[in-house]
Design a protein around this motif. Sequence first.
Motif, PDB file in Angstrom:
ATOM      1  N   LEU A  28       0.865  -1.190   0.000  1.00 47.50           N
ATOM      2  CA  LEU A  28       0.000   0.000   0.000  1.00 47.50           C
ATOM      3  C   LEU A  28       0.894   1.230   0.000  1.00 47.50           C
ATOM      4  CD1 LEU A  28      -2.829  -0.764   2.615  1.00 47.50           C
ATOM      5  CD2 LEU A  28      -3.060  -0.602   0.140  1.00 47.50           C
ATOM      6  N   LEU A  29       0.733   2.032  -1.030  1.00 41.24           N
ATOM      7  CA  LEU A  29       1.503   3.270  -1.133  1.00 41.24           C
ATOM      8  C   LEU A  29       0.535   4.420  -0.858  1.00 41.24           C
ATOM      9  CD1 LEU A  29       4.180   4.574  -1.762  1.00 41.24           C
ATOM     10  CD2 LEU A  29       3.707   4.315  -4.198  1.00 41.24           C
ATOM     11  N   ILE A  30       0.634   5.004   0.326  1.00 41.83           N
ATOM     12  CA  ILE A  30      -0.273   6.090   0.721  1.00 41.83           C
ATOM     13  C   ILE A  30       0.446   7.391   0.380  1.00 41.83           C
ATOM     14  CG2 ILE A  30      -1.560   7.110   2.618  1.00 41.83           C
ATOM     15  CD1 ILE A  30      -1.534   4.407   4.004  1.00 41.83           C
ATOM     16  N   TRP A  31      -0.045   8.053  -0.655  1.00 44.43           N
ATOM     17  CA  TRP A  31       0.710   9.155  -1.260  1.00 44.43           C
ATOM     18  C   TRP A  31      -0.051  10.466  -1.028  1.00 44.43           C
ATOM     19  CZ3 TRP A  31       3.683   7.886  -6.356  1.00 44.43           C
ATOM     20  CH2 TRP A  31       4.608   8.908  -6.639  1.00 44.43           C
ATOM     21  N   GLY A  32       0.497  11.301  -0.151  1.00 47.19           N
ATOM     22  CA  GLY A  32      -0.124  12.608   0.113  1.00 47.19           C
ATOM     23  C   GLY A  32      -1.470  12.499   0.802  1.00 47.19           C
ATOM     24  N   ARG A  56       3.060  -4.387   2.898  1.00 47.49           N
ATOM     25  CA  ARG A  56       3.986  -3.348   3.362  1.00 47.49           C
ATOM     26  C   ARG A  56       3.327  -2.003   3.095  1.00 47.49           C
ATOM     27  NH1 ARG A  56       9.380  -1.832   4.367  1.00 47.49           N
ATOM     28  NH2 ARG A  56      10.337  -0.569   2.729  1.00 47.49           N
ATOM     29  N   VAL A  57       3.421  -1.094   4.056  1.00 50.54           N
ATOM     30  CA  VAL A  57       2.771   0.212   3.936  1.00 50.54           C
ATOM     31  C   VAL A  57       3.843   1.291   3.877  1.00 50.54           C
ATOM     32  CG1 VAL A  57       1.229   1.874   5.050  1.00 50.54           C
ATOM     33  CG2 VAL A  57       0.699  -0.572   5.137  1.00 50.54           C
ATOM     34  N   VAL A  58       3.828   2.045   2.781  1.00 49.14           N
ATOM     35  CA  VAL A  58       4.785   3.142   2.601  1.00 49.14           C
ATOM     36  C   VAL A  58       3.992   4.442   2.468  1.00 49.14           C
ATOM     37  CG1 VAL A  58       6.558   4.119   1.081  1.00 49.14           C
ATOM     38  CG2 VAL A  58       6.491   1.652   1.507  1.00 49.14           C
ATOM     39  N   VAL A  59       4.433   5.466   3.166  1.00 51.32           N
ATOM     40  CA  VAL A  59       3.785   6.782   3.085  1.00 51.32           C
ATOM     41  C   VAL A  59       4.747   7.762   2.425  1.00 51.32           C
ATOM     42  CG1 VAL A  59       3.012   8.765   4.450  1.00 51.32           C
ATOM     43  CG2 VAL A  59       2.222   6.462   5.034  1.00 51.32           C
ATOM     44  N   ILE A  60       4.233   8.478   1.414  1.00 49.16           N
ATOM     45  CA  ILE A  60       4.991   9.578   0.802  1.00 49.16           C
ATOM     46  C   ILE A  60       4.280  10.858   1.188  1.00 49.16           C
ATOM     47  CG2 ILE A  60       5.745  10.635  -1.363  1.00 49.16           C
ATOM     48  CD1 ILE A  60       5.691   7.864  -2.637  1.00 49.16           C
ATOM     49  N   ALA A  80      -4.779  -4.932   5.935  1.00 48.05           N
ATOM     50  CA  ALA A  80      -3.818  -5.289   4.888  1.00 48.05           C
ATOM     51  C   ALA A  80      -2.433  -5.502   5.497  1.00 48.05           C
ATOM     52  CB  ALA A  80      -3.777  -4.191   3.827  1.00 48.05           C
ATOM     53  N   GLN A  81      -2.081  -4.623   6.432  1.00 46.68           N
ATOM     54  CA  GLN A  81      -0.767  -4.719   7.083  1.00 46.68           C
ATOM     55  C   GLN A  81      -0.650  -6.043   7.847  1.00 46.68           C
ATOM     56  OE1 GLN A  81      -0.161  -1.160   9.403  1.00 46.68           O
ATOM     57  NE2 GLN A  81       1.979  -0.963   8.806  1.00 46.68           N
ATOM     58  N   GLU A  82      -1.729  -6.397   8.553  1.00 47.19           N
ATOM     59  CA  GLU A  82      -1.715  -7.660   9.304  1.00 47.19           C
ATOM     60  C   GLU A  82      -1.619  -8.862   8.369  1.00 47.19           C
ATOM     61  OE1 GLU A  82      -4.448  -5.635  12.738  1.00 47.19           O
ATOM     62  OE2 GLU A  82      -5.315  -7.261  11.546  1.00 47.19           O
ATOM     63  N   ALA A  85       3.623   3.841   9.377  1.00 48.75           N
ATOM     64  CA  ALA A  85       3.997   3.139   8.147  1.00 48.75           C
ATOM     65  C   ALA A  85       5.282   2.341   8.341  1.00 48.75           C
ATOM     66  CB  ALA A  85       4.179   4.156   7.023  1.00 48.75           C
ATOM     67  N   ASP A  86       5.514   1.399   7.428  1.00 51.87           N
ATOM     68  CA  ASP A  86       6.788   0.673   7.438  1.00 51.87           C
ATOM     69  C   ASP A  86       7.912   1.572   6.938  1.00 51.87           C
ATOM     70  OD1 ASP A  86       5.733  -1.942   8.236  1.00 51.87           O
ATOM     71  OD2 ASP A  86       4.654  -1.832   6.337  1.00 51.87           O
ATOM     72  N   LEU A  87       7.556   2.534   6.091  1.00 53.79           N
ATOM     73  CA  LEU A  87       8.561   3.467   5.563  1.00 53.79           C
ATOM     74  C   LEU A  87       7.879   4.801   5.290  1.00 53.79           C
ATOM     75  CD1 LEU A  87      11.418   4.007   4.279  1.00 53.79           C
ATOM     76  CD2 LEU A  87      10.423   3.240   2.101  1.00 53.79           C
ATOM     77  N   HIS A  88       8.517   5.882   5.705  1.00 48.31           N
ATOM     78  CA  HIS A  88       8.006   7.220   5.386  1.00 48.31           C
ATOM     79  C   HIS A  88       9.057   7.959   4.575  1.00 48.31           C
ATOM     80  CE1 HIS A  88       7.315  11.632   6.813  1.00 48.31           C
ATOM     81  NE2 HIS A  88       6.716  11.420   5.652  1.00 48.31           N
ATOM     82  N   LEU A  89       8.651   8.463   3.413  1.00 45.14           N
ATOM     83  CA  LEU A  89       9.531   9.285   2.584  1.00 45.14           C
ATOM     84  C   LEU A  89       8.941  10.687   2.532  1.00 45.14           C
ATOM     85  CD1 LEU A  89      10.096   6.769  -0.347  1.00 45.14           C
ATOM     86  CD2 LEU A  89      11.625   7.236   1.578  1.00 45.14           C
ATOM     87  N   ALA A  90       9.779  11.689   2.772  1.00 42.57           N
ATOM     88  CA  ALA A  90       9.297  13.072   2.834  1.00 42.57           C
ATOM     89  C   ALA A  90       9.966  13.900   1.738  1.00 42.57           C
ATOM     90  CB  ALA A  90       9.588  13.662   4.211  1.00 42.57           C
ATOM     91  N   PRO A  91       9.456  13.815   0.501  1.00 42.19           N
ATOM     92  CA  PRO A  91      10.081  14.586  -0.585  1.00 42.19           C
ATOM     93  C   PRO A  91       9.810  16.072  -0.442  1.00 42.19           C
ATOM     94  CG  PRO A  91       8.066  13.545  -1.355  1.00 42.19           C
ATOM     95  CD  PRO A  91       8.270  13.089   0.059  1.00 42.19           C
TER      96      PRO A  91
END
Length: 697
Positions: free
Chosen positions: A191-195, A218-222, A212-214, A233-239
């Motif tokens: 799951l890519l949660i974008w903005g 994998r959950v990634v937040v941008i 879904a996570q359970e 989230a499993d990963l947070h990217l802050a562009p």
Amino acid sequence: MGRAPTPTRPLVERNRRSHDGGRCRVRESTRLVHTACPMNCWDGCAWLVEVAGGQVRAVSGVPDHEITRGFLCPKAQYYLERHRSPRRLRTPLRRSGSGWREISWDAALDELAGRIGKARQETGSESILSYTDAGSLGLLKGLDRRFWNLFGPITVPAGSLCWSAGLAAQEADFGANLAHDPTDHANSRFLLIWGRNPLDTNVHLWPFVQKAQEGGARVVVIDPVATRTAAQADLHLAPRPGSDLALALAMGQAVIEAGMVSEDFLGARVRGFEDYRRLCDGYPPERAEALTGLRATVIRELAQEYARRAPAAILLGYGLQRHPAGGATVRAIDALAAITGNIGVPGGGVAYATGFVTSSFADLGGRPAPHRGVPRAKLGPMLRELDDPRISVGIVARANPAAQLPRTAAAMEALLSIDFLAVVDFELTDTAELADLVLPASTSFEGEDVYACAWHNYLTYGEQAVEPAPGCRSDLEIYAGLADRLGLGDGFGSRRSPRDWIEEALRPLAAWGLGPDSLRGRSARHPAAPLVPWQDGRFLTASGKMELIGPGYSPLPDCPADTRFPFRLITPQHRLSIHSQFYDRVQTALGQQPEGAPVVLVNDRVARQLALRPGAGISVVSPWGRLACRIKPMRGLNPEALVIYSGGRVGQSCANILTPDRLTDIGLGAAYYDCPCRLEAEDVAAARPPLPGDATP
Ligand code: SF4
């Protein structure tokens, strides 16, 4: 007024007993009424309203609703408190000198109808502005459109302050706005949660993400902002703010470069791949690194993991399309999903918004009049320049443009330039304070209506819970009253009841057994709404294929580099407010006086580097204005970003004093986030975010 509530079938009718001085006494009868949240929120919650003694006592979430699941956000309670508040308007107000005079409804509607009729006669109907928005939802609220179509053509805002670039983008790509059902996210492996920040602004999405996570997704937040969602989230990217298009194209380039393209899907169902490939070729991850601030290796790994872990879903928010390239950004993300085979498959998709339920209602608006449209985001500067004819009468309903429009100074000037301004609202908002006439609106508890939202595919028939507060009227009653006075009553249908309108609107749903009677006391998912859109591979575009974004878009940062304004302002919603409603709760939660300065979030390292103490006063300055704020450091916020929560009061905490009136590339959206700014204080003469090579404080 004083209509009796529609007889309701109580879901629960009970006599409650309490112990009183050793004797049992029977309390008044309580009934539960089924309705829905009228606020402009993703979640579209189904509400149970507890009514006793003709008063609303409490609101709770419907327990067995698949989406609402028995819980509501705090704003439901705030809505109830405002419904009962002594500050709520209960009689029409006419400006009198520097104050207000209470007048009767007849006097108010007589004057408003007279002003409208006179304007049409003397300067033409286009000299009338009707400004409405989504401040209060419900099918019947849209009947003002029918009135103006009969009366018109008038002047109306075009586009949206909120989401229209993204809508236009998905319409260009798919031919319509459809989103995967929230239950489908359980099928996703990524799951890519974008903005998007569901934990604050779409709370009922979160259980689906957790499920879904359970299940191993994998959950990634941008997100440039370190939101509560990012923390989970499993990963947070802050562009860098405004660099999402560069990121999406670089991810596309990385997928193509790695040979991870889904040839089957591309061959049969897509148009424009070669043009899209050429666009991506110009932005390899190494180039995107400079634009986004994310390392090329991170971009490449993210892209390839997204492709590898199909089915993968992308959940989009509004923030990334509030830029001049907002439409192109959403189109580039759609294309990324297409080339990885994530369109039309369970667990995949790019979920932005759905219009499935609302587009299935019969249109009550009548024959459209050729209204004069003014881009909503540019209304401030353009309204003053409009002539032939200029605006002489304005009516605002379900909206607070003084606080919500970008470039507040221009918006206020424009509203003040209107000779006669009428506002329909619950209380004296910033816009109502500018009006000549204020008409008090009834709340959703006080009338029946039908509700749907842009996230899921449920519709709710909202029953009337209580009688309207004396002195308050629904939008429908107001426009029916105007229609009668202007000789349009028959065409408008001013004798028709709310129930008549609801029956007509729901008639197309009769084939599925849905109507006011079958919906009484419950919500229903539209049976024809797809769980997984585009599964048959047939798109609603002219070509019948999915259209990919082509050349002609620049993923470069929106604002030219300007050393005078080194930060970018982002103005998201706080979880305790909705648009300009309930902002006092935000202020209190952030430790500010309700009428005080707002908080500005600054990256914690930047704050330390600039010696900005938490709580210290500072000015945020943009090319359009200046706002006194209080510093609050935030760890994980992109160093170039500043955040002020949207919805504050004009002259106190309203961030739109700083925002530009620029438009998005498509959809006539508001590019609020194309907002360069700087921090100014006596001891922070040259405040700027850290640059590569700066020592880490
Ligand atoms: S504001 Fe949103 S989450 Fe809160 S009750 Fe209304 S629909 Fe539900």
